[in-house]
Motif scaffolding. Structure first.
Motif, PDB file in Angstrom:
ATOM      1  N   ARG A  60       0.819  -1.211   0.000  1.00 15.53           N
ATOM      2  CA  ARG A  60       0.000   0.000   0.000  1.00 15.53           C
ATOM      3  C   ARG A  60       0.856   1.266   0.000  1.00 15.53           C
ATOM      4  NH1 ARG A  60      -4.520   0.391   4.458  1.00 15.53           N
ATOM      5  NH2 ARG A  60      -5.412  -1.137   3.072  1.00 15.53           N
ATOM      6  N   TRP A  61       1.967   1.296   0.751  1.00 10.61           N
ATOM      7  CA  TRP A  61       2.694   2.542   0.999  1.00 10.61           C
ATOM      8  C   TRP A  61       4.048   2.696   0.301  1.00 10.61           C
ATOM      9  CZ3 TRP A  61       0.534   6.703   2.659  1.00 10.61           C
ATOM     10  CH2 TRP A  61      -0.633   6.606   3.401  1.00 10.61           C
ATOM     11  N   HIS A  62       4.636   1.637  -0.160  1.00 12.26           N
ATOM     12  CA  HIS A  62       6.006   1.731  -0.684  1.00 12.26           C
ATOM     13  C   HIS A  62       6.126   2.739  -1.836  1.00 12.26           C
ATOM     14  CE1 HIS A  62      10.145   0.659  -1.292  1.00 12.26           C
ATOM     15  NE2 HIS A  62       9.898   0.452  -2.583  1.00 12.26           N
ATOM     16  N   THR A  63       5.256   2.663  -2.810  1.00  9.03           N
ATOM     17  CA  THR A  63       5.310   3.589  -3.953  1.00  9.03           C
ATOM     18  C   THR A  63       5.144   5.029  -3.491  1.00  9.03           C
ATOM     19  OG1 THR A  63       4.389   1.851  -5.351  1.00  9.03           O
ATOM     20  CG2 THR A  63       4.333   4.078  -6.224  1.00  9.03           C
ATOM     21  N   SER A  64       4.255   5.268  -2.548  1.00  4.39           N
ATOM     22  CA  SER A  64       4.057   6.625  -2.027  1.00  4.39           C
ATOM     23  C   SER A  64       5.306   7.137  -1.318  1.00  4.39           C
ATOM     24  CB  SER A  64       2.877   6.663  -1.049  1.00  4.39           C
ATOM     25  OG  SER A  64       1.691   6.305  -1.705  1.00  4.39           O
ATOM     26  N   PHE A  65       5.961   6.247  -0.568  1.00  5.18           N
ATOM     27  CA  PHE A  65       7.203   6.637   0.118  1.00  5.18           C
ATOM     28  C   PHE A  65       8.284   6.999  -0.904  1.00  5.18           C
ATOM     29  CE2 PHE A  65       6.422   3.926   4.204  1.00  5.18           C
ATOM     30  CZ  PHE A  65       5.344   4.741   4.532  1.00  5.18           C
ATOM     31  N   CYS A  66       8.381   6.197  -1.956  1.00  7.57           N
ATOM     32  CA  CYS A  66       9.378   6.471  -2.999  1.00  7.57           C
ATOM     33  C   CYS A  66       9.100   7.815  -3.679  1.00  7.57           C
ATOM     34  CB  CYS A  66       9.388   5.356  -4.046  1.00  7.57           C
ATOM     35  SG  CYS A  66      10.056   3.793  -3.434  1.00  7.57           S
ATOM     36  N   ARG A  67       7.845   8.069  -4.002  1.00  8.01           N
ATOM     37  CA  ARG A  67       7.473   9.348  -4.639  1.00  8.01           C
ATOM     38  C   ARG A  67       7.768  10.527  -3.725  1.00  8.01           C
ATOM     39  NH1 ARG A  67       1.898   7.365  -6.462  1.00  8.01           N
ATOM     40  NH2 ARG A  67       2.456   6.110  -8.249  1.00  8.01           N
ATOM     41  N   LEU A  68       7.406  10.379  -2.459  1.00 11.28           N
ATOM     42  CA  LEU A  68       7.624  11.457  -1.504  1.00 11.28           C
ATOM     43  C   LEU A  68       9.123  11.754  -1.363  1.00 11.28           C
ATOM     44  CD1 LEU A  68       6.618  13.447   0.631  1.00 11.28           C
ATOM     45  CD2 LEU A  68       6.706  11.576   2.287  1.00 11.28           C
ATOM     46  N   SER A  69       9.908  10.725  -1.251  1.00  8.79           N
ATOM     47  CA  SER A  69      11.350  10.914  -1.132  1.00  8.79           C
ATOM     48  C   SER A  69      11.919  11.521  -2.419  1.00  8.79           C
ATOM     49  CB  SER A  69      12.030   9.590  -0.821  1.00  8.79           C
ATOM     50  OG  SER A  69      13.403   9.800  -0.638  1.00  8.79           O
ATOM     51  N   LYS A  88      -2.163   6.362  13.823  1.00  3.49           N
ATOM     52  CA  LYS A  88      -1.253   7.464  13.472  1.00  3.49           C
ATOM     53  C   LYS A  88      -0.087   6.982  12.597  1.00  3.49           C
ATOM     54  CE  LYS A  88      -2.275  10.305  17.470  1.00  3.49           C
ATOM     55  NZ  LYS A  88      -1.719  11.021  18.611  1.00  3.49           N
ATOM     56  N   PHE A  89      -0.209   5.750  12.080  1.00  2.00           N
ATOM     57  CA  PHE A  89       0.871   5.188  11.264  1.00  2.00           C
ATOM     58  C   PHE A  89       1.219   6.078  10.083  1.00  2.00           C
ATOM     59  CE2 PHE A  89       2.072   2.848   7.439  1.00  2.00           C
ATOM     60  CZ  PHE A  89       3.290   2.323   7.843  1.00  2.00           C
ATOM     61  N   LYS A  90       0.186   6.530   9.363  1.00  3.21           N
ATOM     62  CA  LYS A  90       0.421   7.311   8.140  1.00  3.21           C
ATOM     63  C   LYS A  90       1.267   8.549   8.431  1.00  3.21           C
ATOM     64  CE  LYS A  90      -2.006   9.832   4.517  1.00  3.21           C
ATOM     65  NZ  LYS A  90      -3.306  10.230   3.978  1.00  3.21           N
ATOM     66  N   SER A  91       0.887   9.325   9.420  1.00  7.31           N
ATOM     67  CA  SER A  91       1.623  10.554   9.712  1.00  7.31           C
ATOM     68  C   SER A  91       3.033  10.244  10.219  1.00  7.31           C
ATOM     69  CB  SER A  91       0.865  11.427  10.709  1.00  7.31           C
ATOM     70  OG  SER A  91       0.673  10.745  11.917  1.00  7.31           O
ATOM     71  N   TRP A  92       3.165   9.182  11.011  1.00  8.61           N
ATOM     72  CA  TRP A  92       4.480   8.805  11.528  1.00  8.61           C
ATOM     73  C   TRP A  92       5.396   8.356  10.386  1.00  8.61           C
ATOM     74  CZ3 TRP A  92       6.291   3.491  12.070  1.00  8.61           C
ATOM     75  CH2 TRP A  92       7.555   3.419  12.663  1.00  8.61           C
ATOM     76  N   ALA A  93       4.873   7.503   9.512  1.00 10.89           N
ATOM     77  CA  ALA A  93       5.677   6.965   8.409  1.00 10.89           C
ATOM     78  C   ALA A  93       6.073   8.071   7.424  1.00 10.89           C
ATOM     79  CB  ALA A  93       4.907   5.856   7.698  1.00 10.89           C
ATOM     80  N   ILE A  94       5.138   8.951   7.122  1.00 11.29           N
ATOM     81  CA  ILE A  94       5.440  10.047   6.188  1.00 11.29           C
ATOM     82  C   ILE A  94       6.478  10.998   6.789  1.00 11.29           C
ATOM     83  CG2 ILE A  94       4.445  12.133   5.137  1.00 11.29           C
ATOM     84  CD1 ILE A  94       2.008  10.401   4.419  1.00 11.29           C
ATOM     85  N   SER A  95       6.349  11.286   8.079  1.00 10.76           N
ATOM     86  CA  SER A  95       7.347  12.165   8.710  1.00 10.76           C
ATOM     87  C   SER A  95       8.715  11.484   8.732  1.00 10.76           C
ATOM     88  CB  SER A  95       6.909  12.582  10.110  1.00 10.76           C
ATOM     89  OG  SER A  95       6.939  11.491  10.991  1.00 10.76           O
ATOM     90  N   LEU A  96       8.730  10.158   8.868  1.00 12.55           N
ATOM     91  CA  LEU A  96       9.988   9.410   8.826  1.00 12.55           C
ATOM     92  C   LEU A  96      10.642   9.543   7.448  1.00 12.55           C
ATOM     93  CD1 LEU A  96      11.821   7.418  10.392  1.00 12.55           C
ATOM     94  CD2 LEU A  96      10.422   5.572   9.451  1.00 12.55           C
ATOM     95  N   VAL A  97       9.859   9.389   6.392  1.00 12.20           N
ATOM     96  CA  VAL A  97      10.381   9.530   5.021  1.00 12.20           C
ATOM     97  C   VAL A  97      10.862  10.968   4.794  1.00 12.20           C
ATOM     98  CG1 VAL A  97       9.802   9.425   2.569  1.00 12.20           C
ATOM     99  CG2 VAL A  97       8.953   7.657   4.117  1.00 12.20           C
TER     100      VAL A  97
END
Length: 186
Positions: free
Chosen positions: A30-39, A72-81
């Protein structure tokens, strides 16, 4: 597959914490592609962005069992990226600045070496000029240092233009010999 999209991140995390290992795969999917795009938005390099996303997943996997508030996973993970991407940019800028300073310092050193070489040549030439006769020194200084023409030199010294030209010629020839002999000595 649609069934998995309806499952919240919090439910997937709780399921993983309860022992369902497949829940983590669904979370990554679900999140890997979004993390890559964000980074990539920050670092502008696809390979680096993938590496950063992978590092973030390593951190998430290490800490997923200790998450107290799965919603709060989404906000935590996005802030981590975000933080990892910005950290990479800062580290990259520091490295680039170090390289720039190194390059600049080497340029300054080479300029100093050139300047030192020029100063040595000037000193060598001044010593050579001092070994000329007084008349030749005078003509050389008037012509090269004070930029007088041969006609003006002739008037200042009280000699003919031909004599001024002859003295300048002989002074230059003698300087060439003196400088060449000093170079041959080394």
């Amino acid at each position: 597959m649609k069934k998995n999209n309806n499952i919240s991140d919090a439910a997937l995390i709780e399921s993983y914490q309860s022992g369902n290992k497949k829940a983590l795969s669904l979370l990554v999917e679900r999140w890997h592609t979004s993390f890559c795009r964000l980074s990539f938005f920050y670092v502008k390099d696809a390979d680096v962005a993938k590496d950063i996303a992978q590092e973030c997943w390593s951190t998430i996997i290490r800490k997923i069992n200790t998450i107290q508030e799965p919603e709060k996973f989404k906000s935590w993970a996005i802030s981590l990226v975000n933080r990892r991407s910005i950290d990479w940019i800062r580290a990259n800028n520091r490295e680039r600045n170090k390289l720039y300073e190194f390059h600049k310092e080497n340029q300054v050193n080479s300029v100093n070496e050139e300047t030192t070489q020029k100063e040595k040549q000037k000193l060598k030439l001044l010593h050579a000029i001092q070994s000329l006769t007084v008349d030749q020194q005078y003509v050389i200084r008037l012509f090269y240092l004070q930029n007088y023409s041969l006609k003006e030199i002739a008037e200042i010294v009280g000699i003919s233009v031909g004599t001024a030209k002859s003295r300048l010629f002989h002074a230059r020839e003698k300087l060439k010999l003196i400088v060449k002999n000093k170079d041959d000595e080394k």
